[in-house]
Enzyme design. Structure first.
Site, PDB file in Angstrom:
ATOM      1  N   PRO A 146      39.668  40.612  41.860  1.00 25.73           N
ATOM      2  CA  PRO A 146      40.564  40.483  40.708  1.00 25.73           C
ATOM      3  C   PRO A 146      39.851  40.886  39.417  1.00 25.73           C
ATOM      4  O   PRO A 146      38.711  40.497  39.173  1.00 25.73           O
ATOM      5  CB  PRO A 146      40.913  38.991  40.713  1.00 25.73           C
ATOM      6  N   GLU A 147      40.530  41.696  38.612  1.00 25.40           N
ATOM      7  CA  GLU A 147      39.968  42.181  37.352  1.00 25.40           C
ATOM      8  C   GLU A 147      40.644  41.450  36.197  1.00 25.40           C
ATOM      9  O   GLU A 147      41.405  40.503  36.414  1.00 25.40           O
ATOM     10  CB  GLU A 147      40.152  43.696  37.269  1.00 25.40           C
TER      11      GLU A 147
ATOM     12  N   LYS B 111      35.963  37.951  33.875  1.00 25.11           N
ATOM     13  CA  LYS B 111      36.639  37.596  35.122  1.00 25.11           C
ATOM     14  C   LYS B 111      36.486  36.113  35.462  1.00 25.11           C
ATOM     15  O   LYS B 111      36.833  35.689  36.560  1.00 25.11           O
ATOM     16  CB  LYS B 111      36.096  38.454  36.267  1.00 25.11           C
TER      17      LYS B 111
ATOM     18  N   HIS C 112      41.595  29.645  55.232  1.00 24.87           N
ATOM     19  CA  HIS C 112      40.624  30.056  54.221  1.00 24.87           C
ATOM     20  C   HIS C 112      40.648  29.168  52.974  1.00 24.87           C
ATOM     21  O   HIS C 112      40.117  29.547  51.937  1.00 24.87           O
ATOM     22  CB  HIS C 112      40.859  31.517  53.832  1.00 24.87           C
TER      23      HIS C 112
ATOM     24  N   ARG D 277      36.797  35.767  51.770  1.00 28.37           N
ATOM     25  CA  ARG D 277      35.445  36.331  51.848  1.00 28.37           C
ATOM     26  C   ARG D 277      34.355  35.310  51.508  1.00 28.37           C
ATOM     27  O   ARG D 277      33.176  35.586  51.704  1.00 28.37           O
ATOM     28  CB  ARG D 277      35.338  37.538  50.907  1.00 28.37           C
TER      29      ARG D 277
ATOM     30  N   ARG E 218      30.961  52.930  44.939  1.00 27.99           N
ATOM     31  CA  ARG E 218      32.356  52.560  44.664  1.00 27.99           C
ATOM     32  C   ARG E 218      33.239  53.789  44.760  1.00 27.99           C
ATOM     33  O   ARG E 218      32.818  54.904  44.442  1.00 27.99           O
ATOM     34  CB  ARG E 218      32.485  51.955  43.258  1.00 27.99           C
TER      35      ARG E 218
END
Length: 284
Positions: A2-3, A60, A94, A113, A267
């Site tokens: 997420p940005e 962030k 999760h 993750r 990237r």
């Protein structure tokens, strides 16, 4: 990951539902999701019976100020989600942390993750000392402190590619792969051009475009690629209007040229060869 637009969307969603309500209990299902205090039980005890007064965003990071002056800080990292549930539900596979509120509502930190982290910081703790990465962040890109002069100064001696430079949080706080690609497209800059070679005119245009793209991302509720959603469970819609990001092999919305993708510093970078000519990155 997420940005800025995604994290801002989460912040706004949390402000709508969590303020002034006491946290009646906390459950930690994955100990390593808690960065501070080191003992998850201490994290639980410090948050129990506290109320959130305010949510802020820095880059962030999400920062909640509690009614005793302490802070709850959360970084979603690669796949973190903060979901607001109004009815009791068993934790999904999760689920990492759960905060319980009156009327059986729950704020749930889901992180597939497992890179996301939570901190509880006492009132007398300097946030930037406890979390050093916060001390090096650039000014917020939608604030008055993020000026053309600031951006020009940071890029002037930067020998990295402009794409890599934009991902540096000390240059543009909150910027990530999605909105960097979009900003470079609208600026007409090839992602491999050396940052220090930008002309004053190019820097000025890039500055304006960065602000524009981030505002548009926020207005769209962010971008959902895999896991992102708002606290209410709503997907972001910016991806449907993206100029180049995630559109490899598709036609450019401006000129019709096929969008390409390259790897740069590990990237992916999406760009239009016609609108962002490689010639602008050569011989500079």
């Amino acid at each position: 990951m997420p940005e800025l637009p995604e994290v801002e969307t989460v912040r706004r969603g949390l402000e709508l539902v969590t303020l002034k309500q006491p946290i009646v209990d906390v459950e930690v299902l994955l100990a390593r999701s808690i960065a501070l205090p080191k003992e998850p039980q201490a994290f639980i005890e410090h948050l129990r019976d506290r109320a959130i007064e305010q949510w802020q965003r820095r880059g962030k990071y999400l920062l909640a100020t509690l009614d005793d002056g302490s802070r709850l800080v959360i970084h979603l990292r690669m796949s973190g989600q903060l979901l607001w549930l109004t009815t009791p539900q068993p934790p999904c596979p999760h689920t990492r942390v759960r905060w319980f509120f009156p009327t059986r509502a729950e704020l749930r930190f889901v992180d597939q993750r497992t890179f996301g982290r939570c901190w509880w910081l006492p009132p007398d703790c300097r946030v930037a000392e406890a979390i050093p990465a916060l001390a090096t962040l650039a000014p917020e890109p939608l604030s008055e402190a993020f000026t053309v002069a600031f951006l020009a100064a940071r890029l002037a001696h930067c020998r990295r590619s402009i794409k890599t430079a934009l991902l540096d949080q000390s240059i543009v706080a909150g910027m990530g792969n999605i909105y960097a690609d979009e900003s470079l497209f609208l600026s007409g800059l090839h992602p491999t051009q050396s940052a220090h070679t930008l002309t004053p005119e190019q820097v000025q245009r890039l500055h304006g475009v960065i602000c524009q793209v981030l505002r548009e991302g926020i207005a769209a509720g962010g971008t959902t690629i895999r896991t992102f959603m708002s606290p209410a469970g709503v997907n972001g819609h910016y991806g449907g209007q993206a100029w180049v990001y995630g559109r490899k092999g598709e036609a450019c919305r401006v000129c019709g040229t096929t969008i390409e993708r390259l790897r740069l510093a590990g990237r992916s970078s999406h760009y239009c060869p016609q609108c962002q000519p490689l010639s602008s990155a050569i011989g500079k």
